[in-house]
Design a protein around this motif. Sequence first.
Motif, PDB file in Angstrom:
ATOM      1  N   GLY A  78       0.772  -1.237   0.000  1.00  0.00           N
ATOM      2  CA  GLY A  78       0.000   0.000   0.000  1.00  0.00           C
ATOM      3  C   GLY A  78       0.802   1.284   0.000  1.00  0.00           C
ATOM      4  N   ILE A  79       2.136   1.189  -0.084  1.00  0.00           N
ATOM      5  CA  ILE A  79       2.966   2.390  -0.161  1.00  0.00           C
ATOM      6  C   ILE A  79       3.807   2.308  -1.428  1.00  0.00           C
ATOM      7  CG2 ILE A  79       4.598   3.890   1.009  1.00  0.00           C
ATOM      8  CD1 ILE A  79       4.026   2.513   3.594  1.00  0.00           C
ATOM      9  N   GLY A  80       3.584   3.213  -2.358  1.00  0.00           N
ATOM     10  CA  GLY A  80       4.321   3.181  -3.610  1.00  0.00           C
ATOM     11  C   GLY A  80       4.119   1.868  -4.344  1.00  0.00           C
ATOM     12  N   GLU A  81       5.095   1.507  -5.180  1.00  0.00           N
ATOM     13  CA  GLU A  81       5.040   0.238  -5.902  1.00  0.00           C
ATOM     14  C   GLU A  81       5.546  -0.913  -5.044  1.00  0.00           C
ATOM     15  OE1 GLU A  81       6.361   0.134 -10.001  1.00  0.00           O
ATOM     16  OE2 GLU A  81       6.289   2.329 -10.076  1.00  0.00           O
ATOM     17  N   GLU A  82       6.451  -0.611  -4.135  1.00  0.00           N
ATOM     18  CA  GLU A  82       6.924  -1.631  -3.201  1.00  0.00           C
ATOM     19  C   GLU A  82       7.549  -0.948  -1.993  1.00  0.00           C
ATOM     20  OE1 GLU A  82      10.396  -3.931  -4.462  1.00  0.00           O
ATOM     21  OE2 GLU A  82      10.591  -2.614  -6.203  1.00  0.00           O
ATOM     22  N   ALA A  83       7.447  -1.618  -0.856  1.00  0.00           N
ATOM     23  CA  ALA A  83       8.025  -1.088   0.375  1.00  0.00           C
ATOM     24  C   ALA A  83       8.296  -2.247   1.320  1.00  0.00           C
ATOM     25  CB  ALA A  83       7.087  -0.077   1.023  1.00  0.00           C
ATOM     26  N   TYR A  84       9.294  -2.103   2.166  1.00  0.00           N
ATOM     27  CA  TYR A  84       9.561  -3.122   3.164  1.00  0.00           C
ATOM     28  C   TYR A  84      10.168  -2.483   4.410  1.00  0.00           C
ATOM     29  CZ  TYR A  84      14.233  -2.996   0.985  1.00  0.00           C
ATOM     30  OH  TYR A  84      15.434  -2.603   0.457  1.00  0.00           O
ATOM     31  N   PHE A  85      10.040  -3.198   5.533  1.00  0.00           N
ATOM     32  CA  PHE A  85      10.521  -2.738   6.828  1.00  0.00           C
ATOM     33  C   PHE A  85      11.627  -3.673   7.293  1.00  0.00           C
ATOM     34  CE2 PHE A  85      10.140  -3.182  11.524  1.00  0.00           C
ATOM     35  CZ  PHE A  85      10.448  -1.878  11.904  1.00  0.00           C
ATOM     36  N   LEU A  86      12.716  -3.101   7.807  1.00  0.00           N
ATOM     37  CA  LEU A  86      13.850  -3.855   8.319  1.00  0.00           C
ATOM     38  C   LEU A  86      13.976  -3.615   9.818  1.00  0.00           C
ATOM     39  CD1 LEU A  86      16.436  -2.604   5.667  1.00  0.00           C
ATOM     40  CD2 LEU A  86      15.260  -4.811   5.590  1.00  0.00           C
ATOM     41  N   TYR A  87      14.356  -4.673  10.551  1.00  0.00           N
ATOM     42  CA  TYR A  87      14.501  -4.508  11.997  1.00  0.00           C
ATOM     43  C   TYR A  87      15.539  -5.481  12.535  1.00  0.00           C
ATOM     44  CZ  TYR A  87      13.410  -4.353  16.992  1.00  0.00           C
ATOM     45  OH  TYR A  87      13.490  -4.226  18.352  1.00  0.00           O
TER      46      TYR A  87
ATOM     47  N   ASP B 156      11.954   1.219   3.655  1.00  0.00           N
ATOM     48  CA  ASP B 156      12.366   1.548   2.288  1.00  0.00           C
ATOM     49  C   ASP B 156      11.145   1.551   1.379  1.00  0.00           C
ATOM     50  OD1 ASP B 156      14.823   1.375   3.429  1.00  0.00           O
ATOM     51  OD2 ASP B 156      15.516  -0.349   2.276  1.00  0.00           O
ATOM     52  N   ILE B 157      11.095   2.527   0.487  1.00  0.00           N
ATOM     53  CA  ILE B 157       9.960   2.660  -0.431  1.00  0.00           C
ATOM     54  C   ILE B 157      10.482   2.943  -1.829  1.00  0.00           C
ATOM     55  CG2 ILE B 157       7.871   3.995  -0.996  1.00  0.00           C
ATOM     56  CD1 ILE B 157       7.740   4.827   1.962  1.00  0.00           C
ATOM     57  N   ARG B 158       9.849   2.322  -2.822  1.00  0.00           N
ATOM     58  CA  ARG B 158      10.104   2.692  -4.226  1.00  0.00           C
ATOM     59  C   ARG B 158       8.791   2.946  -4.921  1.00  0.00           C
ATOM     60  NH1 ARG B 158       9.795   0.861  -9.236  1.00  0.00           N
ATOM     61  NH2 ARG B 158       9.101  -1.215  -8.579  1.00  0.00           N
TER      62      ARG B 158
END
Length: 229
Positions: free
Chosen positions: A158-167, A183-185
Amino acid sequence: MPTAPGTPVVPGGGAPRSGGNLRRNAVWAFVGAVLASAGWTTAVMVVPGMVSSDSAPRSLGSYHLSDDFCATAKPTKLLQTYSVSDTSAPTHHSDRNPALDSMNCSMSLKRTGGTSDSEFASVYLRADLHKAVNPAPELDANKELYRARGYQVTDIPGIGEEAYFLYKDDGSDKYHSVYAELDIRDGGMTYYINYSASYTEGKGKPPSKDELRSTLQSDGQDAVRAMQK
């Protein structure tokens, strides 16, 4: 960029030190490949789209460079828990180039009401407008490199074309270093926001993984919208 992000993504730089406790460099990994064979040459001549489809620049839409990314992408949600350190002012920088426009912001933070080493944190934000290449392969490579280093990786729809969370909550004995990043693209735009902090068990603790994911996701969505105004 991711580099963003990316490193995404979003290629990026490092977050500042805070309270002498933070030691981290946000380093985006760039992955290249060399293809030199008669078979590949033949394929390129017959089907040129095999090359251009992945490397061709993506649309930037209405995304544009700002001169003060700390103001444009202000992490409002994060600043409900932290305030900007009164000993280290935020810094920002923007660069214009025919192939790549970039903007970044660094902040040293102090947790409101904090009484231990966990009251200090750093946040680094960066966005790149890729005008000469498709940043998607770089974003994917960055995600896999983080995963290989033991970071927890969660795709965010649901954010941009792709997004992910790192932890990652890393450390030895009672001392821990916490790192979180979103990160969002979207087309040729890559954005990332990363957070780092440290704490000693029994002497306070930074926000949880879920709290950081929610916070960075909210601030990331706001930043993406702001870059299009």
